[in-house]
Scaffold this active site. Structure first.
Site, short mmCIF file in Angstrom:
data_model
loop_
_atom_site.label_atom_id
_atom_site.label_comp_id
_atom_site.label_asym_id
_atom_site.label_seq_id
_atom_site.Cartn_x
_atom_site.Cartn_y
_atom_site.Cartn_z
N ASP A 42 54.35 11.39 70.28
CA ASP A 42 52.99 11.43 70.86
C ASP A 42 51.87 11.97 69.95
OD1 ASP A 42 54.96 11.31 72.78
OD2 ASP A 42 54.20 12.97 73.96
N GLU A 224 54.04 11.60 82.33
CA GLU A 224 53.85 12.40 81.12
C GLU A 224 52.42 12.18 80.58
OE1 GLU A 224 58.22 12.58 79.11
OE2 GLU A 224 57.14 10.76 78.64
N TRP A 306 60.28 4.68 74.08
CA TRP A 306 61.49 5.51 74.10
C TRP A 306 62.76 4.69 74.24
CZ3 TRP A 306 61.70 9.92 71.95
CH2 TRP A 306 60.62 10.82 72.00
#
Ligand code: FRU
Length: 503
Positions: A42, A224, A306
């Site tokens: 990120d 998230e 991911w």
């Protein structure tokens, strides 16, 4: 004997170097930020300070797979050329340094500033791996650090953590903004299946304001990396709440949804309950906006997913960021949507455009014959009077190809990387992905930014965007345009982009 050993050793070393040269360098983005070595995920702490854009990021300096997180650091004056800096924040006894944000504390609410100098303050999650292993549910807590030298070095606050976990396993990724109307800081925090808003006068004491989203939006995975900010709609402020989820994206795995609505310093009220996505491709995750950029809202995401981020075929370095994009609101019928466009600073690396107007095609056309040898990075923009089925195939002489196009019947854009090159590192990677077209206008416009291992599609002025990565065994050099029947391309523009890598 010794000489022979020396020769063998030297050869071995040469070979090791060659392998590691190939181990990803051929896929190293030329116009996107990637770390010189090792693992990133990120973007973090993005803040504009004194004309310098800071990009911190989740970084593991010991390997090219995820591990104990640090905040890596890069800076840029134009959002396009990045200089990688020393690691900014290291893990400590409270844990790894997970995602978060940074602000310029102009009013010195923290008291960290000295001699009239506003401190930069980073707000991040301390993730305690020991607590996690022991089965605790309070192993993620929010902490702060400050910098008095424009982001070069950071001092952790002695009173960390500043926001303690009440017993929620996923309690992370604080994004902080100054809420001018009530002169207080607002933290938007991802709390498992919702976001929770907190407020603070000084970034140290936090009070819970409200929760949002437990029953709204997409819930295929954990929430998230949220963000809360405003965009203008005909002079009116609209609040935007961005939330990444993993998995559960429109094309599997990680993706970023958004809500438009109102925020009153306490609660967020959405205008509609439908799920909207910032980007429909598979490779734009955990994106948030830069802080302190005034009315301009600049977004950047992690250009991976991911599903396969740890196994993509690069070994020296792993993963990169998307291009920075400017966000705007656009009305489409009764729908209000976010449109994204690459930042205008991209023009600084553009070569001379090759423009072809009123290009007649019937069925197919080898575009590379018209525009000369094709080399990535480049930008290709095509406008047609009438939206009808078409596809652009980027290929090499190994028969590997990347397809980007539009399917009129389904009213969808698509990117097909099924045969794009190396794909077997993850079973879902070789796939065709789709995105809706939102406008019903008859003319169609798509702009593609192609780097050596990524494509970013901006269609209809950025109303639909898709970002995807790929790994051909040889660079693509041919572009074939296929079209159902006869058509005229109103305008085609091909622009080479200069590499921003430091030599
Ligand atoms: C999102 C994320 C964040 C977390 C970070 C850890 O990709 O899972 O929620 O803070 O990565 O590296």
């Amino acid at each position: 004997m010794v000489i022979l050993l020396c020769i063998l050793l030297t050869r071995g070393m040469v070979k090791a170097q060659t392998t590691s040269q190939q181990g990803g360098e051929e896929y190293r983005p030329q116009i996107h930020f990637s770390p010189k070595a090792h693992w990133i995920n990120d973007p973090n702490g993005m803040v504009l300070n004194k004309g310098v854009y800071h990009l911190f990021f989740q970084y593991y300096p010991d390997s090219s797979v995820w591990g104990p997180m640090h905040w890596g650091h890069a800076t840029s004056k134009d959002l396009i050329h990045w200089v990688e800096k020393p690691i900014a924040i290291y893990p400590d006894s409270l844990g790894y340094i997970f995602s978060g944000s940074a602000v310029v504390d102009k009013n010195n609410t923290t008291g960290f500033g000295k001699k009239g100098q506003a401190p930069l303050v980073a707000i991040f999650t301390h993730h305690d791996p020991v607590g996690e292993k022991a089965g605790s549910n309070t192993f993620q807590n929010q902490s702060i650090a400050y910098s008095l030298d424009d982001g070069n070095t950071w001092i952790k606050y002695a009173g960390n953590p500043v926001l303690k976990n009440p017993g929620i396993t996923d309690f992370r990724d604080p994004k902080v903004m100054w809420y001018q109307a009530q002169k207080k800081w607002i933290m938007t925090l991802a709390t498992k299946d919702r976001v929770t808003f907190f407020s603070s006068p000084d970034l140290k004491e936090w009070t819970k304001e409200s929760e949002f989203g437990q029953e709204l939006g997409a819930h295929g995975g954990v929430w998230e990396c949220p963000d809360l900010f405003t965009l203008e709609d005909a002079g009116k402020k609209v609040w935007v709440l961005i939330v990444s989820i993993n998995p559960g994206g429109p094309n599997k795995g990680s993706a970023t949804q958004y809500f438009l609505g109102d925020f009153d310093g306490k609660s967020f009220t959405p205008f509609s309950i439908e799920t909207k996505w910032i980007d429909y491709g598979t490779d734009n995750y955990a994106g948030v906006t830069w802080s302190n950029t005034g009315n301009r809202k600049i977004f950047l995401g992690w250009m991976s997913n991911w599903q396969y981020a740890t196994v993509v075929p690069t070994t020296n370095w792993r993963n990169a960021m998307t291009l920075p994009r400017e966000l705007q609101l656009k009305h489409v019928g009764s729908n209000l949507l976010i449109a994204s466009q690459p930042v205008s600073e991209l023009s600084g690396i553009q070569g001379k455009p090759i423009v072809i107007e009123k290009l007649k095609i019937s069925d197919s056309l080898i575009l590379s014959k018209k525009i000369g040898a094709v080399k990535f990075p480049c930008r290709l923009t095509i406008s047609m009077e009438k939206a009808s089925d078409f596809s652009l195939s980027f290929s090499n002489d190994l028969g590997e190809e990347l397809l980007v196009g539009y399917d009129k019947k389904l009213n969808q854009y698509f990117i097909d990387r099924s045969k794009s090159g190396k794909t077997t590192f993850e079973k879902g990677f070789a796939a065709r992905h789709t995105a809706p077209r939102f406008t019903s206008r008859s003319n169609i416009n798509i702009s593609l930014i192609l780097d050596v291992s990524s494509v970013e599609l901006f269609a209809d002025g950025g109303l639909t965007t898709m970002t995807e990565i790929f790994f051909p065994n040889k660079p693509y050099s041919k572009i074939l345009l296929q079209q159902a029947g006869k058509a005229v391309i109103k305008k085609l523009e091909y622009i080479k982009l200069r590499s921003t890598l430091q030599k």
